[in-house]
Design a protein around this motif. Structure first.
Motif, PDB file in Angstrom:
ATOM      1  N   UNK A  37       0.829  -1.203   0.000  1.00  0.00           N
ATOM      2  CA  UNK A  37       0.000   0.000   0.000  1.00  0.00           C
ATOM      3  C   UNK A  37       0.863   1.254   0.000  1.00  0.00           C
ATOM      4  N   UNK A  40       2.384   1.736  -3.361  1.00  0.00           N
ATOM      5  CA  UNK A  40       1.348   2.125  -4.313  1.00  0.00           C
ATOM      6  C   UNK A  40       0.985   3.597  -4.152  1.00  0.00           C
ATOM      7  N   UNK A  41       0.736   4.014  -2.905  1.00  0.00           N
ATOM      8  CA  UNK A  41       0.312   5.390  -2.659  1.00  0.00           C
ATOM      9  C   UNK A  41       1.434   6.378  -2.980  1.00  0.00           C
ATOM     10  N   UNK A 135      -2.287  13.437  -2.238  1.00  0.00           N
ATOM     11  CA  UNK A 135      -2.516  12.453  -1.184  1.00  0.00           C
ATOM     12  C   UNK A 135      -3.932  11.897  -1.265  1.00  0.00           C
ATOM     13  N   UNK A 139      -5.848   7.947  -3.430  1.00  0.00           N
ATOM     14  CA  UNK A 139      -6.716   6.924  -2.840  1.00  0.00           C
ATOM     15  C   UNK A 139      -8.121   7.008  -3.418  1.00  0.00           C
ATOM     16  N   UNK A 141      -9.973   4.899  -4.584  1.00  0.00           N
ATOM     17  CA  UNK A 141     -10.830   3.734  -4.372  1.00  0.00           C
ATOM     18  C   UNK A 141     -11.545   3.775  -3.021  1.00  0.00           C
ATOM     19  N   UNK A 142     -11.188   4.772  -2.206  1.00  0.00           N
ATOM     20  CA  UNK A 142     -11.813   4.877  -0.890  1.00  0.00           C
ATOM     21  C   UNK A 142     -12.875   5.966  -0.881  1.00  0.00           C
ATOM     22  N   UNK A 146     -14.482   5.784   4.263  1.00  0.00           N
ATOM     23  CA  UNK A 146     -13.388   4.820   4.343  1.00  0.00           C
ATOM     24  C   UNK A 146     -12.050   5.532   4.512  1.00  0.00           C
ATOM     25  N   UNK A 147     -11.915   6.659   3.822  1.00  0.00           N
ATOM     26  CA  UNK A 147     -10.685   7.435   3.931  1.00  0.00           C
ATOM     27  C   UNK A 147     -10.464   7.897   5.363  1.00  0.00           C
ATOM     28  N   UNK A 149     -11.696   6.557   8.078  1.00  0.00           N
ATOM     29  CA  UNK A 149     -11.400   5.370   8.887  1.00  0.00           C
ATOM     30  C   UNK A 149      -9.957   4.939   8.706  1.00  0.00           C
ATOM     31  N   UNK A 150      -9.525   4.969   7.457  1.00  0.00           N
ATOM     32  CA  UNK A 150      -8.148   4.567   7.135  1.00  0.00           C
ATOM     33  C   UNK A 150      -7.143   5.455   7.865  1.00  0.00           C
ATOM     34  N   UNK A 151      -7.350   6.763   7.797  1.00  0.00           N
ATOM     35  CA  UNK A 151      -6.453   7.691   8.487  1.00  0.00           C
ATOM     36  C   UNK A 151      -6.449   7.435   9.992  1.00  0.00           C
ATOM     37  N   UNK A 153      -7.093   4.670  11.607  1.00  0.00           N
ATOM     38  CA  UNK A 153      -6.401   3.422  11.927  1.00  0.00           C
ATOM     39  C   UNK A 153      -4.891   3.584  11.765  1.00  0.00           C
TER      40      UNK A 153
ATOM     41  N   UNK B  33       1.395   8.909   6.876  1.00  0.00           N
ATOM     42  CA  UNK B  33       1.071   7.931   7.917  1.00  0.00           C
ATOM     43  C   UNK B  33       1.412   6.506   7.474  1.00  0.00           C
ATOM     44  N   UNK B  34       1.186   6.223   6.210  1.00  0.00           N
ATOM     45  CA  UNK B  34       1.515   4.891   5.696  1.00  0.00           C
ATOM     46  C   UNK B  34       3.001   4.601   5.860  1.00  0.00           C
ATOM     47  N   UNK B  81       8.087  -5.353  -8.010  1.00  0.00           N
ATOM     48  CA  UNK B  81       8.643  -4.034  -8.364  1.00  0.00           C
ATOM     49  C   UNK B  81      10.157  -3.991  -8.158  1.00  0.00           C
ATOM     50  N   UNK B 142      -4.726  -2.344  18.021  1.00  0.00           N
ATOM     51  CA  UNK B 142      -5.964  -2.540  17.273  1.00  0.00           C
ATOM     52  C   UNK B 142      -6.767  -3.700  17.854  1.00  0.00           C
ATOM     53  N   UNK B 150      -8.727  -2.794   9.067  1.00  0.00           N
ATOM     54  CA  UNK B 150      -7.441  -2.292   8.585  1.00  0.00           C
ATOM     55  C   UNK B 150      -6.953  -3.129   7.401  1.00  0.00           C
ATOM     56  N   UNK B 153      -9.054  -2.430   4.264  1.00  0.00           N
ATOM     57  CA  UNK B 153      -8.745  -1.140   3.643  1.00  0.00           C
ATOM     58  C   UNK B 153      -7.392  -1.185   2.936  1.00  0.00           C
ATOM     59  N   UNK B 154      -6.425  -1.842   3.554  1.00  0.00           N
ATOM     60  CA  UNK B 154      -5.107  -1.948   2.931  1.00  0.00           C
ATOM     61  C   UNK B 154      -5.206  -2.720   1.620  1.00  0.00           C
ATOM     62  N   UNK B 157      -6.697  -0.399  -0.957  1.00  0.00           N
ATOM     63  CA  UNK B 157      -5.728   0.599  -1.393  1.00  0.00           C
ATOM     64  C   UNK B 157      -4.699  -0.018  -2.325  1.00  0.00           C
ATOM     65  N   UNK B 158      -4.345  -1.260  -2.060  1.00  0.00           N
ATOM     66  CA  UNK B 158      -3.339  -1.944  -2.875  1.00  0.00           C
ATOM     67  C   UNK B 158      -3.908  -2.514  -4.165  1.00  0.00           C
TER      68      UNK B 158
END
Lengths: 163, 163
Positions: A37, A40-41, A135, A139, A141-142, A146-147, A149-151, A153, B33-34, B81, B142, B150, B153-154, B157-158
């Motif tokens: 992830x 990817x991001x 940023x 994302x 797809x969120x 969801x975004x 929630x993701x932040x 977590x 954060x990621x 990759x 968590x 989590x 969501x990951x 995102x991936x």
DNA sequence: TATTGTTATACTCTATAACTATA
DNA sequence: TATAGTTATAGAGTATAACAATA
């Protein structure tokens, strides 16, 4: 060179959408997924900013200094998990480019306090909005929920207090 | 998974955010954060491998081969990759250590197919359970429900399908 | 001609130890 | 003695281009 052929997957392994390669049980691993992830991001996030003004690590340093004016160099290195020996070169490079000021305070002449120059501040103000657009756009797809929630977590995982 | 022993944050060596440094708006950045979360979890997860048996990247390669026996070297490089030019050295090193077999199939003698040796399989079987324990234990903050969210969501995102 | 893999090379990141100057 | 920072150096990881063998 993306000639990855589709491999038959005997068992109920989950396939990567693009390549057909499976990673078995590790697709349930938070660590493994975090790595994918993050790559990817970052790829999406910095694709447009590859024009070479600042590197990712340098941007982070400028940001840390902006948010913590007069921060001691070693303290910042610790937080960013950068070795002191490596931080020296990084800061010196930013200083030479006129983005950062190093100041040795009289009360402890071993230490170095860091501040942004006007140019550094400008650069940060220029790029920060772009970074935030990228940023969020990285994302797609969120959903907004969801975004959020993701932040939340990610903050929790990183040991930071809730917003 | 059940009410297993959850490590306190301090003992787990996870940053608690009490360092006194702020990152301002960027504490709302998923990319930022990621990166922090990935470094934190990976450090924890691969502590088992620090004893010099295999490196993180090598473990991932062994895993990919185990889950996709006979995978072509270049295809695997694409998915992970890793540049083909760099994959050559990595695979050769694993071959020299007796963990991986390289096989040039007669139907396409340009390519190289990869399989684990018995020793490679053993090594993977030894460390995989440790990895999974460490993976879950690296996220003591968590709840099981949050952990599941989590992971989901990951995966999203991936770009991977839901479990 | 295109694909697969190798070699060589260079550049960035990271890691370690020895050193200085200050406290 | 301990701390803050520097220097030097070595090791990973990653990037590009030129190349050979095969399709």
């Amino acid at each position: 060179m993306t000639g990855a052929e589709i491999l038959p997957v005997e068992e109920a392994g989950i396939e990567d959408g693009k390549t057909g390669l499976s990673f078995g049980k590790f697709e349930r691993s938070a660590g493994f997924l975090l790595r994918i992830a993050q790559l990817t991001v970052f790829e999406r996030m910095f694709a447009e900013l590859k024009d070479g003004h600042v590197k990712i690590g340098e941007f982070t340093i400028l940001l840390a200094i902006a948010e913590n004016p007069g921060v001691r160099q070693g303290a910042m290195a610790d937080v960013l998990k950068i070795k002191w020996s490596n931080m020296t070169k990084l800061v010196r490079s930013l200083e030479e480019r006129g983005l950062v000021e190093r100041f040795v305070p009289p009360h402890d002449r071993r230490s170095v306090e860091l501040r942004l120059t006007e140019e550094g501040r400008k650069l940060l103000e220029t790029f920060t909005p772009l970074m935030f657009e990228a940023d969020r756009r990285s994302l797609p797809m969120l959903s907004d929920e969801e975004h959020a929630t993701f932040l939340a977590l990610l903050r929790k995982v990183s040991g930071w207090p809730p917003l």
